[in-house]
Scaffold this motif. Structure first.
Motif, PDB file in Angstrom:
ATOM      1  N   GLU A 230      -4.741  -0.766   4.780  1.00 29.80           N
ATOM      2  CA  GLU A 230      -4.349   0.255   5.757  1.00 29.80           C
ATOM      3  C   GLU A 230      -2.862   0.163   6.058  1.00 29.80           C
ATOM      4  O   GLU A 230      -2.266  -0.928   5.999  1.00 29.80           O
ATOM      5  CB  GLU A 230      -5.123   0.071   7.067  1.00 29.80           C
ATOM      6  CG  GLU A 230      -6.624   0.248   6.935  1.00 29.80           C
ATOM      7  CD  GLU A 230      -7.364  -0.088   8.207  1.00 29.80           C
ATOM      8  OE1 GLU A 230      -8.552   0.304   8.326  1.00 29.80           O
ATOM      9  OE2 GLU A 230      -6.775  -0.764   9.099  1.00 29.80           O
ATOM     10  N   LEU A 231      -2.302   1.289   6.397  1.00 28.09           N
ATOM     11  CA  LEU A 231      -0.932   1.346   6.885  1.00 28.09           C
ATOM     12  C   LEU A 231      -0.988   1.723   8.365  1.00 28.09           C
ATOM     13  O   LEU A 231      -1.552   2.755   8.732  1.00 28.09           O
ATOM     14  CB  LEU A 231      -0.125   2.384   6.103  1.00 28.09           C
ATOM     15  CG  LEU A 231       1.387   2.329   6.327  1.00 28.09           C
ATOM     16  CD1 LEU A 231       1.974   1.058   5.727  1.00 28.09           C
ATOM     17  CD2 LEU A 231       2.068   3.563   5.728  1.00 28.09           C
TER      18      LEU A 231
ATOM     19  N   ALA B  17      -0.313   0.675  16.344  1.00 29.56           N
ATOM     20  CA  ALA B  17      -1.508   0.148  15.668  1.00 29.56           C
ATOM     21  C   ALA B  17      -2.479   1.248  15.270  1.00 29.56           C
ATOM     22  O   ALA B  17      -3.677   0.998  15.078  1.00 29.56           O
ATOM     23  CB  ALA B  17      -2.202  -0.901  16.520  1.00 29.56           C
ATOM     24  N   GLN B  18      -1.964   2.493  15.131  1.00 35.84           N
ATOM     25  CA  GLN B  18      -2.792   3.599  14.664  1.00 35.84           C
ATOM     26  C   GLN B  18      -2.720   3.660  13.131  1.00 35.84           C
ATOM     27  O   GLN B  18      -1.677   3.412  12.530  1.00 35.84           O
ATOM     28  CB  GLN B  18      -2.310   4.916  15.257  1.00 35.84           C
ATOM     29  CG  GLN B  18      -2.398   4.972  16.779  1.00 35.84           C
ATOM     30  CD  GLN B  18      -3.822   4.793  17.276  1.00 35.84           C
ATOM     31  OE1 GLN B  18      -4.727   5.537  16.896  1.00 35.84           O
ATOM     32  NE2 GLN B  18      -4.024   3.794  18.135  1.00 35.84           N
ATOM     33  N   ILE B  19      -3.857   4.008  12.523  1.00 37.11           N
ATOM     34  CA  ILE B  19      -3.924   4.049  11.066  1.00 37.11           C
ATOM     35  C   ILE B  19      -3.258   5.329  10.556  1.00 37.11           C
ATOM     36  O   ILE B  19      -3.676   6.444  10.899  1.00 37.11           O
ATOM     37  CB  ILE B  19      -5.384   3.979  10.583  1.00 37.11           C
ATOM     38  CG1 ILE B  19      -6.035   2.672  11.038  1.00 37.11           C
ATOM     39  CG2 ILE B  19      -5.445   4.106   9.062  1.00 37.11           C
ATOM     40  CD1 ILE B  19      -7.523   2.590  10.762  1.00 37.11           C
ATOM     41  N   LEU B  20      -2.227   5.168   9.750  1.00 38.10           N
ATOM     42  CA  LEU B  20      -1.531   6.299   9.161  1.00 38.10           C
ATOM     43  C   LEU B  20      -2.128   6.703   7.817  1.00 38.10           C
ATOM     44  O   LEU B  20      -2.132   7.887   7.464  1.00 38.10           O
ATOM     45  CB  LEU B  20      -0.050   5.968   8.964  1.00 38.10           C
ATOM     46  CG  LEU B  20       0.759   5.664  10.226  1.00 38.10           C
ATOM     47  CD1 LEU B  20       2.173   5.239   9.841  1.00 38.10           C
ATOM     48  CD2 LEU B  20       0.790   6.877  11.149  1.00 38.10           C
ATOM     49  N   ALA B  21      -2.613   5.723   7.059  1.00 39.44           N
ATOM     50  CA  ALA B  21      -3.136   5.994   5.725  1.00 39.44           C
ATOM     51  C   ALA B  21      -3.980   4.819   5.278  1.00 39.44           C
ATOM     52  O   ALA B  21      -3.854   3.703   5.797  1.00 39.44           O
ATOM     53  CB  ALA B  21      -1.993   6.238   4.740  1.00 39.44           C
ATOM     54  N   THR B  22      -4.867   5.068   4.310  1.00 36.45           N
ATOM     55  CA  THR B  22      -5.713   4.024   3.731  1.00 36.45           C
ATOM     56  C   THR B  22      -5.626   4.085   2.219  1.00 36.45           C
ATOM     57  O   THR B  22      -5.299   5.128   1.635  1.00 36.45           O
ATOM     58  CB  THR B  22      -7.176   4.175   4.172  1.00 36.45           C
ATOM     59  OG1 THR B  22      -7.674   5.437   3.711  1.00 36.45           O
ATOM     60  CG2 THR B  22      -7.319   4.086   5.681  1.00 36.45           C
ATOM     61  N   ALA B  23      -5.940   2.971   1.592  1.00 34.36           N
ATOM     62  CA  ALA B  23      -5.926   2.903   0.134  1.00 34.36           C
ATOM     63  C   ALA B  23      -6.798   1.730  -0.307  1.00 34.36           C
ATOM     64  O   ALA B  23      -7.371   1.005   0.518  1.00 34.36           O
ATOM     65  CB  ALA B  23      -4.498   2.740  -0.383  1.00 34.36           C
TER      66      ALA B  23
ATOM     67  N   VAL C 226       6.254   0.611  10.299  1.00 39.52           N
ATOM     68  CA  VAL C 226       4.863   0.437   9.862  1.00 39.52           C
ATOM     69  C   VAL C 226       4.603  -1.023   9.498  1.00 39.52           C
ATOM     70  O   VAL C 226       5.530  -1.811   9.285  1.00 39.52           O
ATOM     71  CB  VAL C 226       4.549   1.319   8.631  1.00 39.52           C
ATOM     72  CG1 VAL C 226       4.689   2.797   8.957  1.00 39.52           C
ATOM     73  CG2 VAL C 226       5.422   0.939   7.446  1.00 39.52           C
ATOM     74  N   LYS C 227       3.331  -1.348   9.439  1.00 38.32           N
ATOM     75  CA  LYS C 227       2.918  -2.626   8.876  1.00 38.32           C
ATOM     76  C   LYS C 227       1.694  -2.405   7.993  1.00 38.32           C
ATOM     77  O   LYS C 227       0.924  -1.463   8.189  1.00 38.32           O
ATOM     78  CB  LYS C 227       2.632  -3.659   9.958  1.00 38.32           C
ATOM     79  CG  LYS C 227       1.369  -3.441  10.762  1.00 38.32           C
ATOM     80  CD  LYS C 227       1.153  -4.617  11.725  1.00 38.32           C
ATOM     81  CE  LYS C 227      -0.109  -4.438  12.569  1.00 38.32           C
ATOM     82  NZ  LYS C 227      -0.311  -5.589  13.485  1.00 38.32           N
ATOM     83  N   VAL C 228       1.522  -3.277   7.031  1.00 43.96           N
ATOM     84  CA  VAL C 228       0.419  -3.194   6.078  1.00 43.96           C
ATOM     85  C   VAL C 228      -0.664  -4.186   6.499  1.00 43.96           C
ATOM     86  O   VAL C 228      -0.381  -5.337   6.836  1.00 43.96           O
ATOM     87  CB  VAL C 228       0.903  -3.514   4.648  1.00 43.96           C
ATOM     88  CG1 VAL C 228      -0.271  -3.536   3.678  1.00 43.96           C
ATOM     89  CG2 VAL C 228       1.955  -2.504   4.218  1.00 43.96           C
TER      90      VAL C 228
ATOM     91  N   GLY D 190       0.822  -7.672   7.571  1.00 41.74           N
ATOM     92  CA  GLY D 190       2.245  -7.844   7.329  1.00 41.74           C
ATOM     93  C   GLY D 190       3.017  -7.610   8.621  1.00 41.74           C
ATOM     94  O   GLY D 190       2.442  -7.340   9.674  1.00 41.74           O
ATOM     95  N   SER D 191       4.321  -7.701   8.541  1.00 37.69           N
ATOM     96  CA  SER D 191       5.153  -7.520   9.736  1.00 37.69           C
ATOM     97  C   SER D 191       5.452  -6.047   9.963  1.00 37.69           C
ATOM     98  O   SER D 191       5.447  -5.230   9.034  1.00 37.69           O
ATOM     99  CB  SER D 191       6.462  -8.292   9.582  1.00 37.69           C
ATOM    100  OG  SER D 191       7.171  -7.829   8.446  1.00 37.69           O
TER     101      SER D 191
END
Length: 482
Positions: A18-19, A24-30, A48-50, A82-83
């Motif tokens: 997730e991004l 802390a809201q989800i922008l995208a998933t993969a 953003v953080k991963v 991630g950071s």
């Protein structure tokens, strides 16, 4: 034991990722690729953080959803974050590494790699299943691991799991450093996942319980545990089953799944079953070596799943010969190497009793004309799930109706017995008649035409808390109910 001097860095494959934005809201998933890669398209200069989840997820058929969760923390999903930082105005790369936490002497930091190491073995295996021909979606499964999971028996929410095991709904995995950890023991993980696959894709009639290589086991238990051992080796092409434990995870044991020279060979020995299955898989005689597709084809075949007999190496053998007749001679040779001689799915003409006068024939015939069949429930090899605890009788019903089955004690130890029976149809218990009268039990059952298996035993021999060790014999009769 584990070799910390040979730690490898491996990609996190097939994982949900997730991004997240600065709220802390989800922008995208993969989903990560086979080399651990991923990509997102976001507005420039975004903060953003991963987040990588300890979850491998596939939504197309055959699909799956496997998570590693913490049973000591409300089954929370493990993640690696991630950071939070700006992506800038140009393409950027962010690599995340889940570290082991090992400092050369002990685990002194978070063991972030463990959940992903667990999943990597499952990722290998589930893709091998697909390559072998599986086209069925798999039910979601949690693999519950914690650094608190120890060999203590008690409350799983406190980590008292006893051992790594599959309970029918989740897999629990040891993680108690300097005592016993299994997150890097691929065979242990895949053994338990193999039991999950039995329940999902195949069939197992195992009654569970304690077991060890060399034990004389109920044939259903021997088949299930032997398969799980062999399955673990097949999935990673490693015949040496290994389990690390002890101080600094430096001790452990290993054994060759395919070893042909074994103690206590027979249809009742999980080691014999595992050896047969693995050596069949590895053989190149009239088949491709190290090809799981034929094993999968046999176990997933409707004739195996819906067979009248209970699961055993005999059932596997018969279905193999029906599906792959050119491999019959190969499989017969593997059976005979393990002192298994019975024919057909019922083990007819088996001559290896395991050293007991009570265990053969593997199945006895029971008619509905009130003819007595004598069987004995023995604890010669132990209680609960060992060879001879239960005896099996074939019962053919030619006309639907209500039938009575009764057992009365006919000999054995001069102590009270508790005869009980279970009637199976294609491995599924239809009736369980519990004991309510000393030395006798009777029950009526409404049965359709077909073949059934009657499992007869002294309940005292299924009770590990019962301190008596006696053999009890029963006369078994079946008649139409009046």
């Amino acid at each position: 034991g584990l070799n910390y001097l040979a730690i490898e860095q491996r990609p996190v494959r097939g994982a949900a990722i997730e991004l997240l934005d600065d709220a802390a809201q989800i922008l995208a998933t993969a989903t990560t690729s086979d080399d651990g890669g991923y990509s997102f398209l976001v507005a420039k200069n975004s903060f953003v953080k991963v987040r990588v989840k300890a979850q491998i997820l596939k939504t197309s058929t055959p699909g799956w959803n496997f998570k590693v969760t913490d049973n000591t923390s409300g089954n929370a999903l493990y993640v690696l974050d991630g950071s939070l930082s700006s992506v800038g105005s140009q393409d950027s790369k962010r690599n995340l590494t889940a570290t082991s936490g090992w400092d050369g002497m002990s685990y002194s930091a978070i063991r972030a790699a463990a959940p992903f190491a667990i999943l990597d073995n499952i990722y290998i295996a589930v893709n091998r299943l697909s390559a072998a021909g599986n086209k069925k979606d798999l039910l979601p499964l949690e693999l519950r691991w914690s650094t608190k999971n120890s060999a203590a028996d008690g409350d799983a929410t406190r980590g008292e799991i006893g051992t790594s095991y599959y309970d029918g709904s989740a897999i629990y995995i040891l993680g108690d450093a300097d005592h016993d950890t299994d997150e890097y023991d691929a065979h242990v993980l895949l053994h338990e996942w193999g039991h999950y696959i039995e329940s999902e894709l195949y069939r197992s009639d195992s009654i569970g319980g304690s077991h060890a290589d060399g034990d004389s086991l109920d044939m259903r238990v021997a088949m299930s545990e032997g398969f799980a051992n062999a399955f673990s080796g097949m999935m990673i092409n490693d015949v040496n089953y290994a389990d690390a434990y002890g101080a600094s995870q430096s001790s452990g044991f290993f054994f060759s799944i395919g070893r042909k020279s074994r103690v206590n060979k027979g249809f009742f020995n999980e080691g014999s079953v595992g050896s047969i299955l693995f050596n069949y898989y590895a053989s190149s005689t009239n088949k491709n070596a190290n090809d799981y597709s034929s094993v999968h084809a046999i176990l997933s075949n409707s004739a195996y799943i819906n067979a009248d007999s209970l699961t055993s190496i005999y059932l596997f053998s018969q279905k193999l010969k029906q599906l792959f007749s050119s491999q019959s001679a190969l499989f017969d040779s593997l059976l005979q190497e393990q002192d298994i001689f019975g024919a057909d799915e019922y083990g007819v003409n088996e001559s290896n009793s395991g050293g007991s006068v009570y265990t053969l024939p593997v199945y006895r015939d029971l008619t509905t004309n009130n003819v007595t069949v004598n069987v004995c429930s023995s604890v010669q090899f132990g209680k609960n799930n060992k060879l001879g605890n239960a005896q099996f009788l074939k019962l053919n019903i030619t006309q639907s109706g209500i039938y009575n089955v009764r057992l009365n004690k006919s000999g054995g130890a001069d102590v009270p017995s508790k005869p009980e029976f279970i009637l199976h149809s294609k491995g599924v218990p239809q009736y369980y008649v519990a004991n309510s009268q000393q030395d006798f039990v009777s029950g009526n059952m409404n049965l359709s035409q077909g073949n059934y298996v009657l499992e007869v035993f002294d309940a005292n021999n299924r009770d590990s808390k019962n301190t008596e060790s006696n053999t009890t014999c029963f006369n078994v009769r079946a008649t139409p109910a009046i």
